[in-house]
Design a protein around this motif. Sequence first.
Motif, PDB file in Angstrom:
ATOM      1  N   LEU A   4      10.527  12.166  59.285  1.00 36.48           N
ATOM      2  CA  LEU A   4      11.017  12.919  58.598  1.00 36.48           C
ATOM      3  C   LEU A   4      11.255  12.838  57.049  1.00 36.48           C
ATOM      4  O   LEU A   4      11.498  11.736  56.820  1.00 36.48           O
ATOM      5  N   GLN A   5      10.509  13.681  56.262  1.00 39.67           N
ATOM      6  CA  GLN A   5      10.560  13.227  54.964  1.00 39.67           C
ATOM      7  C   GLN A   5      10.867  14.388  53.931  1.00 39.67           C
ATOM      8  O   GLN A   5      10.074  15.502  54.204  1.00 39.67           O
ATOM      9  N   GLU A   6      12.058  14.420  53.394  1.00 40.07           N
ATOM     10  CA  GLU A   6      12.323  15.849  52.636  1.00 40.07           C
ATOM     11  C   GLU A   6      11.814  15.882  51.511  1.00 40.07           C
ATOM     12  O   GLU A   6      11.516  14.558  50.799  1.00 40.07           O
ATOM     13  N   SER A   7      11.451  16.747  50.806  1.00 37.66           N
ATOM     14  CA  SER A   7      11.093  16.936  49.368  1.00 37.66           C
ATOM     15  C   SER A   7      11.118  18.079  48.634  1.00 37.66           C
ATOM     16  O   SER A   7      11.483  19.209  49.224  1.00 37.66           O
ATOM     17  N   GLY A   8      11.228  18.191  47.383  1.00 35.42           N
ATOM     18  CA  GLY A   8      11.702  19.280  46.577  1.00 35.42           C
ATOM     19  C   GLY A   8      12.186  18.883  45.291  1.00 35.42           C
ATOM     20  O   GLY A   8      12.517  17.727  44.869  1.00 35.42           O
ATOM     21  N   PRO A   9      12.605  20.009  44.560  1.00 37.52           N
ATOM     22  CA  PRO A   9      13.154  19.687  43.020  1.00 37.52           C
ATOM     23  C   PRO A   9      14.529  18.891  43.366  1.00 37.52           C
ATOM     24  O   PRO A   9      15.184  19.365  44.173  1.00 37.52           O
ATOM     25  N   GLY A  10      14.819  18.170  42.405  1.00 33.68           N
ATOM     26  CA  GLY A  10      16.072  17.292  42.465  1.00 33.68           C
ATOM     27  C   GLY A  10      17.142  18.342  41.577  1.00 33.68           C
ATOM     28  O   GLY A  10      18.331  17.873  41.492  1.00 33.68           O
ATOM     29  N   LEU A  11      16.629  19.232  40.741  1.00 35.97           N
ATOM     30  CA  LEU A  11      17.558  19.735  39.876  1.00 35.97           C
ATOM     31  C   LEU A  11      17.191  21.085  40.006  1.00 35.97           C
ATOM     32  O   LEU A  11      16.057  21.750  39.874  1.00 35.97           O
ATOM     33  N   VAL A  12      18.326  22.007  40.425  1.00 39.30           N
ATOM     34  CA  VAL A  12      18.037  23.649  40.401  1.00 39.30           C
ATOM     35  C   VAL A  12      19.234  24.130  39.431  1.00 39.30           C
ATOM     36  O   VAL A  12      20.276  23.772  39.414  1.00 39.30           O
ATOM     37  N   LYS A  13      18.668  25.006  38.944  1.00 40.07           N
ATOM     38  CA  LYS A  13      19.960  25.929  37.995  1.00 40.07           C
ATOM     39  C   LYS A  13      20.818  26.811  39.001  1.00 40.07           C
ATOM     40  O   LYS A  13      20.325  27.413  39.690  1.00 40.07           O
ATOM     41  N   PRO A  14      22.080  27.092  38.433  1.00 42.96           N
ATOM     42  CA  PRO A  14      22.839  27.801  39.039  1.00 42.96           C
ATOM     43  C   PRO A  14      22.252  29.376  39.122  1.00 42.96           C
ATOM     44  O   PRO A  14      21.467  29.754  38.391  1.00 42.96           O
ATOM     45  N   LEU A  20      13.446  23.329  49.826  1.00 45.04           N
ATOM     46  CA  LEU A  20      13.114  22.070  50.196  1.00 45.04           C
ATOM     47  C   LEU A  20      12.072  22.186  51.230  1.00 45.04           C
ATOM     48  O   LEU A  20      12.277  23.327  52.170  1.00 45.04           O
ATOM     49  N   THR A  21      11.342  21.126  51.682  1.00 45.99           N
ATOM     50  CA  THR A  21      10.392  21.076  52.727  1.00 45.99           C
ATOM     51  C   THR A  21      10.516  19.796  53.167  1.00 45.99           C
ATOM     52  O   THR A  21      10.830  18.692  52.726  1.00 45.99           O
ATOM     53  N   LEU A  82      13.633  24.978  53.946  1.00 45.33           N
ATOM     54  CA  LEU A  82      14.851  25.603  53.866  1.00 45.33           C
ATOM     55  C   LEU A  82      14.739  26.163  52.394  1.00 45.33           C
ATOM     56  O   LEU A  82      14.490  25.679  51.291  1.00 45.33           O
ATOM     57  N   GLN A  83      15.352  27.575  52.357  1.00 48.09           N
ATOM     58  CA  GLN A  83      15.582  28.020  51.110  1.00 48.09           C
ATOM     59  C   GLN A  83      17.027  28.420  50.982  1.00 48.09           C
ATOM     60  O   GLN A  83      17.476  29.061  52.042  1.00 48.09           O
ATOM     61  N   LEU A  84      17.764  28.136  49.875  1.00 46.96           N
ATOM     62  CA  LEU A  84      19.326  28.422  49.832  1.00 46.96           C
ATOM     63  C   LEU A  84      19.306  29.188  48.433  1.00 46.96           C
ATOM     64  O   LEU A  84      18.936  28.829  47.274  1.00 46.96           O
ATOM     65  N   SER A  85      19.830  30.449  48.653  1.00 42.13           N
ATOM     66  CA  SER A  85      19.786  31.322  47.349  1.00 42.13           C
ATOM     67  C   SER A  85      20.904  31.543  46.724  1.00 42.13           C
ATOM     68  O   SER A  85      21.944  31.048  47.122  1.00 42.13           O
ATOM     69  N   SER A  86      20.817  31.887  45.247  1.00 41.78           N
ATOM     70  CA  SER A  86      22.211  31.960  44.664  1.00 41.78           C
ATOM     71  C   SER A  86      22.951  30.922  44.732  1.00 41.78           C
ATOM     72  O   SER A  86      24.339  30.897  44.896  1.00 41.78           O
ATOM     73  N   VAL A  87      22.454  29.735  44.333  1.00 42.20           N
ATOM     74  CA  VAL A  87      23.197  28.276  44.513  1.00 42.20           C
ATOM     75  C   VAL A  87      24.300  28.324  43.280  1.00 42.20           C
ATOM     76  O   VAL A  87      23.950  28.406  42.180  1.00 42.20           O
ATOM     77  N   THR A 111      17.573  13.732  50.064  1.00 43.91           N
ATOM     78  CA  THR A 111      17.119  13.973  48.855  1.00 43.91           C
ATOM     79  C   THR A 111      18.381  14.599  48.204  1.00 43.91           C
ATOM     80  O   THR A 111      18.910  15.511  48.536  1.00 43.91           O
ATOM     81  N   LEU A 112      18.709  13.975  47.020  1.00 44.67           N
ATOM     82  CA  LEU A 112      19.769  14.644  46.239  1.00 44.67           C
ATOM     83  C   LEU A 112      19.264  15.728  45.493  1.00 44.67           C
ATOM     84  O   LEU A 112      18.242  15.979  44.781  1.00 44.67           O
ATOM     85  N   VAL A 113      19.973  17.001  45.653  1.00 48.16           N
ATOM     86  CA  VAL A 113      19.829  17.824  44.765  1.00 48.16           C
ATOM     87  C   VAL A 113      20.803  18.516  43.962  1.00 48.16           C
ATOM     88  O   VAL A 113      22.102  18.591  44.719  1.00 48.16           O
ATOM     89  N   THR A 114      20.835  18.440  42.567  1.00 50.31           N
ATOM     90  CA  THR A 114      22.103  18.750  41.739  1.00 50.31           C
ATOM     91  C   THR A 114      21.910  20.131  41.133  1.00 50.31           C
ATOM     92  O   THR A 114      20.704  20.568  40.656  1.00 50.31           O
ATOM     93  N   VAL A 115      22.944  20.881  41.165  1.00 51.91           N
ATOM     94  CA  VAL A 115      22.898  22.338  40.758  1.00 51.91           C
ATOM     95  C   VAL A 115      23.505  22.304  39.479  1.00 51.91           C
ATOM     96  O   VAL A 115      24.951  21.923  39.232  1.00 51.91           O
ATOM     97  N   SER A 116      22.973  22.407  38.415  1.00 55.13           N
ATOM     98  CA  SER A 116      23.508  22.533  37.124  1.00 55.13           C
ATOM     99  C   SER A 116      22.519  23.198  36.063  1.00 55.13           C
ATOM    100  O   SER A 116      21.225  23.072  36.134  1.00 55.13           O
ATOM    101  N   SER A 117      23.046  23.529  34.944  1.00 58.13           N
ATOM    102  CA  SER A 117      22.442  24.264  33.889  1.00 58.13           C
ATOM    103  C   SER A 117      22.200  23.008  32.930  1.00 58.13           C
ATOM    104  O   SER A 117      21.198  23.485  31.893  1.00 58.13           O
TER     105      SER A 117
END
Length: 117
Positions: A4-14, A20-21, A82-87, A111-117
């Motif tokens: 299995l291999q995760e992929s997606g953006p490493g940075l998401v805004k609040p 993620l896929t 996976l979709q996670l809304s309103s992070v 995969t590290l996902v950081t939620v930050s502006s």
Amino acid sequence: QVQLQESGPGLVKPSQTLSLTCTVSGGSITTNYYYWSWIRQAPGKGLEWMGAIAYSGSLYDSPSLKSRTSISRDTAKNQFTLQLSSVPPEDTAVYYCASGPYALDYWGKGTLVTVSS
């Protein structure tokens, strides 16, 4: 051997949606009795199971995340998403996809996902 291999953006805004896929190789996501899960681990915290999609397409949600989580699959691509809304920033974590017939026997590297502006 399932891989299995995760992929997606490493940075998401609040307040945005985290997407993620998980790409699966070495086996089909429709293989009987396999359940395909998303798990995360926030810094300094334990593993948190977020939800799963079964080989049949049935969905299983975590009660604490159910209102914000959407899991789907693309059988032609052998992927599930996976979709996670309103992070909020608290959703910063390493996100894993994992699977197995009776337990989570196979894991992606995360995969590290950081939620930050």
